[in-house]
Design a protein around this motif. Sequence first.
Motif, short mmCIF file in Angstrom:
data_model
loop_
_atom_site.label_atom_id
_atom_site.label_comp_id
_atom_site.label_asym_id
_atom_site.label_seq_id
_atom_site.Cartn_x
_atom_site.Cartn_y
_atom_site.Cartn_z
N PHE A 99 -5.73 19.22 -31.54
CA PHE A 99 -5.71 20.42 -32.40
C PHE A 99 -6.97 21.26 -32.21
N LEU A 100 -8.12 20.60 -32.20
CA LEU A 100 -9.37 21.34 -32.11
C LEU A 100 -9.55 21.97 -30.73
N LEU A 101 -9.04 21.33 -29.69
CA LEU A 101 -9.09 21.96 -28.36
C LEU A 101 -8.28 23.26 -28.38
N HIS A 102 -7.13 23.23 -29.03
CA HIS A 102 -6.34 24.46 -29.14
C HIS A 102 -7.15 25.57 -29.81
N ALA B 248 -9.79 32.15 -24.76
CA ALA B 248 -8.76 32.79 -23.95
C ALA B 248 -7.75 33.45 -24.88
N ASP B 249 -6.57 32.85 -25.04
CA ASP B 249 -5.58 33.39 -25.97
C ASP B 249 -4.67 32.26 -26.42
N GLU B 250 -3.69 32.62 -27.23
CA GLU B 250 -2.82 31.62 -27.85
C GLU B 250 -2.01 30.82 -26.84
N LYS B 251 -1.47 31.50 -25.83
CA LYS B 251 -0.63 30.79 -24.85
C LYS B 251 -1.46 29.80 -24.04
N VAL B 252 -2.64 30.23 -23.61
CA VAL B 252 -3.52 29.33 -22.88
C VAL B 252 -3.91 28.15 -23.75
N ALA B 253 -4.18 28.42 -25.02
CA ALA B 253 -4.60 27.35 -25.94
C ALA B 253 -3.49 26.32 -26.14
N LEU B 254 -2.26 26.79 -26.28
CA LEU B 254 -1.14 25.86 -26.45
C LEU B 254 -0.96 25.00 -25.20
N LEU B 255 -1.07 25.62 -24.05
CA LEU B 255 -0.91 24.86 -22.82
C LEU B 255 -2.04 23.84 -22.66
N ALA B 256 -3.26 24.23 -23.01
CA ALA B 256 -4.39 23.30 -22.93
C ALA B 256 -4.17 22.10 -23.86
N ALA B 257 -3.70 22.38 -25.08
CA ALA B 257 -3.44 21.29 -26.02
C ALA B 257 -2.37 20.35 -25.49
N LEU B 258 -1.33 20.91 -24.87
CA LEU B 258 -0.26 20.08 -24.32
C LEU B 258 -0.77 19.21 -23.18
N LEU C 130 -15.76 9.98 -29.06
CA LEU C 130 -16.64 10.77 -28.21
C LEU C 130 -15.97 12.07 -27.78
N VAL C 131 -14.71 11.98 -27.35
CA VAL C 131 -13.99 13.18 -26.92
C VAL C 131 -13.85 14.16 -28.08
N LEU C 132 -13.50 13.67 -29.26
CA LEU C 132 -13.36 14.55 -30.41
C LEU C 132 -14.67 15.27 -30.71
N LEU C 133 -15.77 14.56 -30.68
CA LEU C 133 -17.06 15.17 -30.98
C LEU C 133 -17.47 16.19 -29.92
N LEU C 134 -17.16 15.90 -28.66
CA LEU C 134 -17.48 16.86 -27.61
C LEU C 134 -16.63 18.13 -27.73
N VAL C 135 -15.37 17.97 -28.09
CA VAL C 135 -14.53 19.15 -28.32
C VAL C 135 -15.04 19.93 -29.52
N ALA C 136 -15.49 19.22 -30.56
CA ALA C 136 -16.08 19.91 -31.71
C ALA C 136 -17.32 20.69 -31.30
N CYS D 48 1.10 18.56 -31.54
CA CYS D 48 0.35 17.55 -32.28
C CYS D 48 1.24 16.37 -32.66
N VAL D 49 2.50 16.66 -33.00
CA VAL D 49 3.44 15.58 -33.32
C VAL D 49 3.70 14.72 -32.09
N VAL D 50 3.90 15.37 -30.94
CA VAL D 50 4.09 14.62 -29.70
C VAL D 50 2.89 13.73 -29.42
N ALA D 51 1.70 14.30 -29.58
CA ALA D 51 0.48 13.52 -29.36
C ALA D 51 0.43 12.34 -30.32
N GLY D 52 0.71 12.58 -31.59
CA GLY D 52 0.66 11.51 -32.57
C GLY D 52 1.65 10.40 -32.27
#
Length: 659
Positions: free
Chosen positions: A116-119, A126-136, A157-163, A31-35
Amino acid sequence: MTATAEVASPADTPESHRPSRWHVWALVAICVVAGVLYVWAIGSGQIGNAYYSAAAKSMSTSFTNFLFGSFDPAGVVTVDKPPMALWPQAVAVWLFGFHGWAVLLPQVIEGVAAVFLLHRTVRLWADEKVALLAALILALTPITVAINRDNNPDTLLVLLLVAAAYAFTRSVRADGSRKWLLWCAFFLGCGFLTKMLQAWIVVPAFALAYLVGVSTPVKRRILDLLAAAAVLVASSFWWVALHAWWPGSKPYIGGSTDGGAWDLIIGYNGLGRVFGGDGNRGGSGPPPEMEFAGPGGGAMFGGQPGITRMFDASVGGQISWLLPLCLVVLAAVSVAGVLRWRAKAPGNPAERAGWFMWGGWLLVTAAVFSFAQGIFHPYYTTMLAPAVAAISAAGIVMFWRAKSFVRFLLPLTVAITAVWAFVVVSRDTSFHGWTRWATIGVAVVAVVVLLLGLRRVGLVAALVAVLLTPAVWSTATAARASNNGVMPAAGPIDRAGGGFIYRNGQPPPNGMQPPAGMQPPGGMRNRGPMIGGPGGMRGELTDEQKRILKYAKENSGGAEITLAVDGSAQAASPFIMGSDEVVIGMGGFSGSDNAPSVDQLQSWVSEGKLKFVLGGGERGGPRGGRGDHGRQEWIQQHCSTVDPSAYGGSTETLLECHA
């Protein structure tokens, strides 16, 4: 575990859903990298899309302007989108004053929130590792970095679709929780109020995924979907109904033909985007005497419609890096699903629902974008990024965990992804061309190591190979701090936009512009005239524009509207952003809206509410031609030219109007 099961399940064990401390810190780091990528240097003179930035300032001045998304402070005409994406920007401007960072900071927050919400969503599926990779992967998607540094509606729009995806995943994990399904529908409806029918593209994928992803009786599933449909309609159309039934004065809905939101939904921002039509020309190209000097040759900004559009020169560098990998993953999962079904083997409905949701999201959206005949811009493809991230992450981890012949799919997809990155970068090697060879080199190492059975080292090398070039493009995009707010894009600057030129290579004469909806990005170094005027993309007025505004203010006799700018909204944007005077743009975004109408102009002048009109100069919009609705003729009949020496004019024409 069979090969079929290995392919079909992205998860490892139920315990894998429980995050360890390093998982938490890894998510924080992502999230810091993204920010950092999204916020880097956004205050360095950038103002985003001047059209939306001017509207955000106007919306901060009154409740009605805020509610309906008025472009101008007088509440004459709205932007050509619903206002939800602009509401956070208007609040920021109201709180902090009008600055570039105030307009863009809400986008940064929304972009990081989506990561963050995609994670959290993928972790449930799936699981934690997949979620971290998806967020990255989402954080490093080039077009996502570009759009999250801008103030177009696509970020929200992307945020709302992920929500919506998060709520949907909660619903199917609870085996058909109606509450969470209704929340999913609500978020999709908010997406509609952000970018209208584009948000509904994913609805068929969500509906089908729910039908196959819960084990409740079919009748119950259908009733649940009907209830969700009711929530979707209500949350999508309440604003449309509010505008239609508003008892007081209200702005004309920009982009419509009758001033109403419904026409905008069906026409310019709806079916017109898919099938084209008047004012919504996309891949059909510019007029025959002009061509577009940018990516895709003579086509519009997003290239020619067709099955290869997501991979062409305009779009490929924005989103296509992992599309080949996604297609292999979806094909493998589909084959595994068919084999499991034929073997009558038990499956996990929630996992199946996730594959249908993410896969349907990707395939349906890509198909609509690929074949859309109307206006299509490459940055729309940021809507694909969450699905690409989820599918890619799940596929990589599945292939890596496989122990049968399925494990060979990982080195295969790494090789395919690396080759495709080589092709994309080779289109313009002046922009970090070294990455193509670096990617191939790392990919070779990854393939060899994976085939030798060194799984952990192979996984690291595989991730570097597939993410190296997108990461470099994203970082370079953030470091460039481009002012291209109208057409945000990653990669070589020449691919980020373009201009219209005569086919003999000469620029068009002053005043000649592309038709409505086909203007090049204002403020860029176009081969044609610049839209918005010098400094317009930075929210600044030229010295001449300041003198014009001062003269109009001092000689208006207290008129409510200091200045009306004849032409597109891009021409009026600098005056709205660079001053606190009431300035309106005549004709909305492209200059072709019937706002203000001739009768309204006549009434304003007769009542002393308007005295000066700014016309002439090199700006977009009709010059008394198609879509003018008689305004130019009225101006010629009722307005006289002010002596330029009175205000120190040289390129602009100021007109004084009389009843």
